[in-house]
Design a protein around this motif. Structure first.
Motif, PDB file in Angstrom:
ATOM      1  N   SER A   1      11.998  33.958 -11.384  1.00 16.95           N
ATOM      2  CA  SER A   1      10.707  34.672 -11.747  1.00 16.95           C
ATOM      3  C   SER A   1       9.886  34.803 -10.622  1.00 16.95           C
ATOM      4  N   GLY A   2       8.969  35.809 -10.520  1.00 13.80           N
ATOM      5  CA  GLY A   2       8.103  35.780  -9.427  1.00 13.80           C
ATOM      6  C   GLY A   2       8.551  35.894  -8.303  1.00 13.80           C
ATOM      7  N   ARG A   3       9.661  36.879  -8.152  1.00 14.57           N
ATOM      8  CA  ARG A   3      10.689  36.657  -6.927  1.00 14.57           C
ATOM      9  C   ARG A   3       9.950  38.093  -6.058  1.00 14.57           C
TER      10      ARG A   3
ATOM     11  N   ASP B   1      17.629  39.559 -12.727  1.00 10.74           N
ATOM     12  CA  ASP B   1      17.329  38.496 -11.581  1.00 10.74           C
ATOM     13  C   ASP B   1      17.852  37.055 -11.930  1.00 10.74           C
ATOM     14  N   THR B   2      19.017  37.140 -12.302  1.00  8.97           N
ATOM     15  CA  THR B   2      19.966  36.002 -12.700  1.00  8.97           C
ATOM     16  C   THR B   2      21.119  35.892 -11.898  1.00  8.97           C
TER      17      THR B   2
ATOM     18  N   VAL C   1      17.609  31.922 -13.706  1.00  5.59           N
ATOM     19  CA  VAL C   1      16.886  33.155 -13.872  1.00  5.59           C
ATOM     20  C   VAL C   1      15.610  32.674 -12.632  1.00  5.59           C
TER      21      VAL C   1
END
Length: 122
Positions: free
Chosen positions: A24-26, A76-77, A22
């Motif tokens: 994050s903050g992409r 987002d995985t 996963v």
């Protein structure tokens, strides 16, 4: 971008596992993703990748036909489905994202997760 990999564990030869990664903050653009692995005493090696632009996939010969990389952009995985596992698949698996020109090369990627251990017993 932070990456959190999960799904590793201990499995018997011939079994299956699904790894998840996963992000994050992409950034607000699509990235490519890859999985690499490192066995004890060996260098980290390429396993699979999914292209950021067209979604095409690439696999190491050692896992072709057994592993499948996929992605869910809405979550987002990135996933790595591993079937028919063999003892030689035992390693720490790392997910990575970026915009690689050559997906097989780890220095082409920008962000790395901390890894998840996969152990396959014979």
């Amino acid at each position: 971008v932070q990456l959190q990999a999960s799904g590793g564990g201990l499995v018997q030869a011939g079994g299956s596992l699904r790894l998840s990664c996963v992000a994050s903050g992409r950034p607000s653009i699509t990235y490519g993703a890859g999985w690499f692995r490192q066995a004890p005493g060996k260098e980290r090696e390429f396993v699979a990748s999914v292209d950021w632009s067209d979604g095409s996939t690439l696999y190491a010969n050692s896992v072709k036909g057994r592993f499948t990389i996929s992605r869910d952009n809405a979550k987002d995985t990135v996933y790595l489905q591993m079937n028919n596992l063999k003892p030689e698949d035992t390693a720490v698996y790392y997910c990575t994202v970026g915009w690689p020109t050559i997906p097989l090369i780890e220095s082409e990627y920008d962000y790395w997760g901390s890894g998840t251990q996969v152990t396959v017993s014979s």
